[in-house]
Design a protein around this motif. Structure first.
Motif, mmCIF file in Angstrom:
data_model
loop_
_atom_site.group_PDB
_atom_site.id
_atom_site.type_symbol
_atom_site.label_atom_id
_atom_site.label_comp_id
_atom_site.label_asym_id
_atom_site.label_seq_id
_atom_site.Cartn_x
_atom_site.Cartn_y
_atom_site.Cartn_z
ATOM 1 N N LYS A 32 0.965 -1.312 -0.046
ATOM 2 C CA LYS A 32 0.134 0.023 -0.044
ATOM 3 C C LYS A 32 1.046 1.219 -0.055
ATOM 4 C CE LYS A 32 -3.908 -2.076 2.080
ATOM 5 N NZ LYS A 32 -4.662 -2.459 3.640
ATOM 6 N N ARG A 33 2.023 0.971 -0.096
ATOM 7 C CA ARG A 33 3.194 2.088 -0.282
ATOM 8 C C ARG A 33 2.817 3.083 0.942
ATOM 9 N NH1 ARG A 33 5.955 2.419 -4.884
ATOM 10 N NH2 ARG A 33 6.088 4.806 -4.704
ATOM 11 N N GLU A 34 2.850 2.696 2.117
ATOM 12 C CA GLU A 34 2.598 3.135 3.353
ATOM 13 C C GLU A 34 3.707 4.242 3.845
ATOM 14 O OE1 GLU A 34 0.943 0.859 6.842
ATOM 15 O OE2 GLU A 34 3.019 1.691 7.684
ATOM 16 N N VAL A 35 3.746 5.308 4.148
ATOM 17 C CA VAL A 35 4.778 6.110 4.431
ATOM 18 C C VAL A 35 4.585 6.217 6.066
ATOM 19 C CG1 VAL A 35 5.615 8.605 4.663
ATOM 20 C CG2 VAL A 35 4.445 7.848 2.550
ATOM 21 N N ASN A 36 5.649 5.692 6.563
ATOM 22 C CA ASN A 36 5.875 5.815 8.178
ATOM 23 C C ASN A 36 7.256 6.230 8.484
ATOM 24 O OD1 ASN A 36 7.474 3.299 8.161
ATOM 25 N ND2 ASN A 36 5.630 2.021 7.909
ATOM 26 N N ILE A 37 7.142 6.549 9.916
ATOM 27 C CA ILE A 37 8.384 7.136 10.365
ATOM 28 C C ILE A 37 9.558 5.881 10.458
ATOM 29 C CG2 ILE A 37 9.579 8.199 12.492
ATOM 30 C CD1 ILE A 37 6.615 9.468 12.999
ATOM 31 N N ALA A 38 9.201 4.765 10.877
ATOM 32 C CA ALA A 38 10.152 3.781 10.903
ATOM 33 C C ALA A 38 10.987 3.715 9.646
ATOM 34 C CB ALA A 38 9.696 2.425 11.399
ATOM 35 N N VAL A 92 5.120 12.020 16.498
ATOM 36 C CA VAL A 92 5.141 10.543 16.530
ATOM 37 C C VAL A 92 3.803 10.058 17.270
ATOM 38 C CG1 VAL A 92 6.235 8.603 17.132
ATOM 39 C CG2 VAL A 92 7.666 10.532 16.670
ATOM 40 N N THR A 93 3.185 9.045 16.463
ATOM 41 C CA THR A 93 2.080 8.590 17.139
ATOM 42 C C THR A 93 2.058 7.053 17.009
ATOM 43 O OG1 THR A 93 0.753 8.790 15.239
ATOM 44 C CG2 THR A 93 0.631 10.586 16.601
ATOM 45 N N ASP A 149 4.305 6.185 25.866
ATOM 46 C CA ASP A 149 3.647 6.794 24.768
ATOM 47 C C ASP A 149 3.199 8.239 25.262
ATOM 48 O OD1 ASP A 149 2.220 7.903 22.838
ATOM 49 O OD2 ASP A 149 1.039 6.004 22.406
ATOM 50 N N PRO A 150 4.099 9.385 24.688
ATOM 51 C CA PRO A 150 3.505 10.540 25.292
ATOM 52 C C PRO A 150 2.072 10.905 24.950
ATOM 53 C CG PRO A 150 5.577 10.593 24.002
ATOM 54 C CD PRO A 150 5.095 9.464 23.934
#
Lengths: 539, 539
Positions: free
Chosen positions: B406-412, B442-443, B491-492
């Motif tokens: 799904k061509r996900e964009v994530n921070i990792a 970040v979530t 988790d802030p």
């Protein structure tokens, strides 16, 4: 005994180091046996047993290794007999590597009904600390869980509170190393044709054995200390069975060494971690110091013991006589109550007078033996006490003793007056016949201690059949409910009675209930007590 | 680490005794300090602290002897700092003689909020056995309660479950004998003008110290074992601070000695009661064996270590390369998943590819050092992996990496691709700028482990201010909530988050969170890592 709370922490006590040293010299060496369980069992609804619970066998003990347990897994081990001692079991992890500690709970129960209760629900006045339940964490397995405390039990329940999702625990090699200062396996049990009497005797012997530790304990599960009222009955039972007189001397010296500064012997003492008298005083219990010394000298005349302890015995009598008025009436005060029984629902005045007479008779015998030149003074006091009892407390119209300002007729008065031989034999027999006819069945009494005195009074009055019937009703009643040893408290009219509000706090092996061995030997076996003495001498 | 449950109990493992012996040779000797409490405290509602609870001082510790406690009496000891060690306290009876055992509960808490929970209410999947709570009976007082287990805590709560109506218990001389293989008191803390950064450093140092036991433990409270992902970060933090290289060698040898028969290094090992590999495998964790060896050799070139462990490192790479197709795409299977983070709510394909590149770069360096004649083969594989990442996974329109079908964009993905230096420096900087602009805050991430990699990627990309801001937001956030050491999970956006459903199971001192000491030394102190090395050599 227990159930009595006095706080007298301002009282000062003597510590006679010479007598304490003698007490230490008679400290018994404990004997040990290794006992292993006979079966894996499950709690089982059995309405005829105590509290409606028994157990049923679910597997052989050898099957334990085939039962990996995880969270909430539970086993119950049945050792097949009442045990007092230290428990151990091996634990091993199986499955993936052990990635969390083992967390488990171990409960010890004398009776199955205890396992049906949750300790967290108990909120009674007696200390929760007596509940025989431990929770533990083991960081590494395999390990031997070798609990350092002593427990009193037949059943051991182990609940796995958690392992982890990745591994299980397997238990193996459960055992208890029992302890007692005597060994019932070495004692010849008298031949009794009546199977119930035979069982009554056996259970009494086991009860006595398990309460005979480094002192006579009142209960190996709970209280675990030396009460003088219990000591008197345990000593009588011991003469009739094990004949271990050293422990009796140990206990007498303990009480003799640590009276209050006013001379009164305390109701109980602690011996761990050191010898300490409890700050509890009971009028009849102090007098029983005399009784126990007298019983000892009758069993085996011991001049040294008498020389050492006669002054203590005399002090008890002098303190007691100060409570007798010039009419010969015992006048008790609230700060030094007479016990007679747990129940406070009957008047104890007359029973107290009877105990005084009972002890004074024994004291006069000791005074003769000790060549006390004041014997006449005590004989005069006895006559006064007897006169008052015969003239004022015996109601000749009713043919029974009355007690207190309301002239209450109760069983305790009759039993103790008969035991004190206040009337002649014929009258005593009539009194106990009337007691059986008019006051039986016994109600409101939950202690084997009081039942013992009633039964013995029946025997003394020659009512052997009534005595046997009462013994079967009471001690046999416990056996029918599943007893392996006799209980601290049992009321046949309220079988689930607990003085503490939970069977978790009840002591189901309690010294003052062991007396059928003494009653049977004394009254039902020809030459019974003499036989017992002879056997013990031969060992 | 924790949270991951695999059961692969059919897997067979090697045990290289020679390597295990070397591991044993590097086992550290633990250092001990005696720590005493700083105050008696009470739990206190403090809405700004974790879970809404802090403590308030109620008395001096010296006042303990003036507080006789009976049923339900409670004290809380505050040791003033996080401790790992063994607790002891003296207990004495006061009042009438002790006529029942002492029954008490002792709870250990890293954070005050734990004391607001009842362990009986916990019913989560993680083992209850981790809850630091003991109940105990003491038959005789005075006694020293000297608990045999090690605990991790700042606060100790003692609740008297019962004495008896006749006596009370008095506690005295509480202490903990702490343990660690290092001593933070001996380490020079860098001068940091910013007080928050200074505190962030100090708390990280304490966290690392308390996790450095006979191995690097992931958490001294819970799990207490050696995870390879945590080891990598702990080793980096150790180079920057204590410079205790022996323990790193010990841990590397442990992993190297016990791979599965197919060669894969396990994700974690146990060392008590003996060395045992866990049956858990994570793709990235196995590769980190290479990383840790490479980091070690960079810190202090050790030919023997390289000779011993290069074959294990090479095997990890060979197993991993077998998962790369001929396009240079890593194709992972479910039985050997990539971890990256606890969260499974994002696609990990691209992050996995990046970790592979990251480890392969380090491996090639090792291969050169080991004079492996197959270096070219690995260089070719790296080129393929890089090509695929650059051509297929980097979306040049977005300027960011995409992950999965799904061509996900994530921070990792961005963080790991930057750390793996897949693009040039300018692009890396642009990627992290876009990450901050478009993907921050970040979530859905609760691990310091993932936050570490994001922060390091910011530093690597030259975005020092953003890196510091994130470090203050995340690790500083824990400090603001009351942390004495850093947590396993935070988790802030959900400050009370517990992966286990109860703070009683949370580990509030967890190794993979200690990395600010490394980040600060590496990126904020001029010559920081080199300074640390020099100091450690001088000791």
């Amino acid at each position: 005994m227990a159930f009595t709370f006095q706080v007298n922490d301002e009282v000062k006590f003597k510590h006679d180091e010479a007598l304490l040293a003698k007490s230490q010299g008679f400290k018994p060496t404990l004997k040990h046996h290794v006992v292993t369980p006979t079966a894996l069992v499950a709690l089982d609804r059995q309405p005829k047993l105590l509290g409606g619970y028994g157990v049923k066998k679910v597997a052989e003990v050898s099957d334990l290794v085939n039962q990996p347990l995880k969270r909430d897994g539970r086993i119950i081990l049945d050792f097949g007999e009442h045990c007092v001692g230290k428990f151990s079991i091996n634990a091993t992890a199986t499955g993936s590597p052990m990635d969390a500690p083992l967390f488990c709970r171990i409960r010890f129960a004398e009776m199955p009904v205890e396992l049906s209760y949750n300790s967290a629900d108990y909120d009674g006045w007696l200390s929760k600390s007596w509940i025989q339940e431990e929770t533990l964490h083991l960081d590494q397995l395999p390990a031997t869980i070798d609990l350092p405390r002593r427990y009193s039990f037949r059943y051991v329940e182990i609940t796995v509170l958690d392992t982890s999702p990745k591994w299980q625990v397997v238990f193996d090699q459960p055992q208890v190393i029992t302890q007692s200062s005597v060994d019932a396996r070495q004692v010849t049990v008298p031949k009794l044709a009546d199977p119930m009497l035979k069982r009554i005797y056996q259970v009494g012997l086991k009860t006595l054995e398990d309460c005979m530790q480094e002192v006579f304990e009142d209960g190996p599960k709970r209280d675990r200390r030396l009460w003088i009222g219990d000591l008197r009955l345990q000593a009588l039972a011991d003469y009739a069975t094990f004949g271990n007189t050293d422990i009796i001397k140990r206990c007498l010296y303990l009480f003799g060494a640590m009276p209050a500064e006013d001379g009164r012997v305390v109701a109980n003492v602690f011996t761990q971690p050191k010898d300490v008298p409890d700050d509890t005083f009971l009028f009849d219990y102090s007098l029983f110091f005399i009784s126990i010394l007298s019983d000892y000298e009758n069993y085996d005349a011991d001049d040294q013991l008498l020389t050492d302890l006669y002054p203590v015995a005399k002090k008890q009598m002098d303190v007691a006589l100060a409570k007798v008025d010039d009419q010969g009436q015992l006048q008790l005060s609230d700060d030094y109550p007479v016990f007679v029984d747990w129940s406070n629902d009957f008047d104890k005045t007359t029973a107290g007078q009877a105990v005084m007479i009972y002890a004074l008779r024994q004291f006069i015998q000791l005074a003769h033996q000790a060549q006390d030149d004041q014997v006449d003074r005590y004989q005069a006091a006895l006559d006064q006490l007897l006169n008052f009892a015969q003239a004022q407390l015996f109601d000749s119209d009713q043919g029974l003793f009355v007690s207190g300002p309301k002239r209450e007729v109760n069983i305790a008065s009759q039993a103790w007056m008969v035991l004190a031989q206040v009337m002649d034999d014929a009258t005593n027999k009539a009194i106990m016949q009337k007691t059986v006819a008019q006051l039986f069945p016994v109600t409101g009494i939950a202690t084997p201690y009081m039942y013992h005195h009633i039964t013995e009074a029946l025997f003394e009055a020659g009512l052997t059949d009534d005595a046997i019937a009462l013994m079967k009703h009471y001690w046999g009643g416990m056996i029918t409910l599943g007893a392996d040893t006799y209980w601290e408290a049992y009321d046949p009219n309220q079988q689930d009675y607990s003085p503490y509000g939970s069977p978790l706090l009840n002591s189901y092996c309690h010294a003052w209930s062991c007396t059928p061995v003494y009653l049977i030997q004394k009254y039902l076996i020809k030459g019974g007590l003499k036989n017992a003495k002879r056997e013990s001498d031969a060992q």
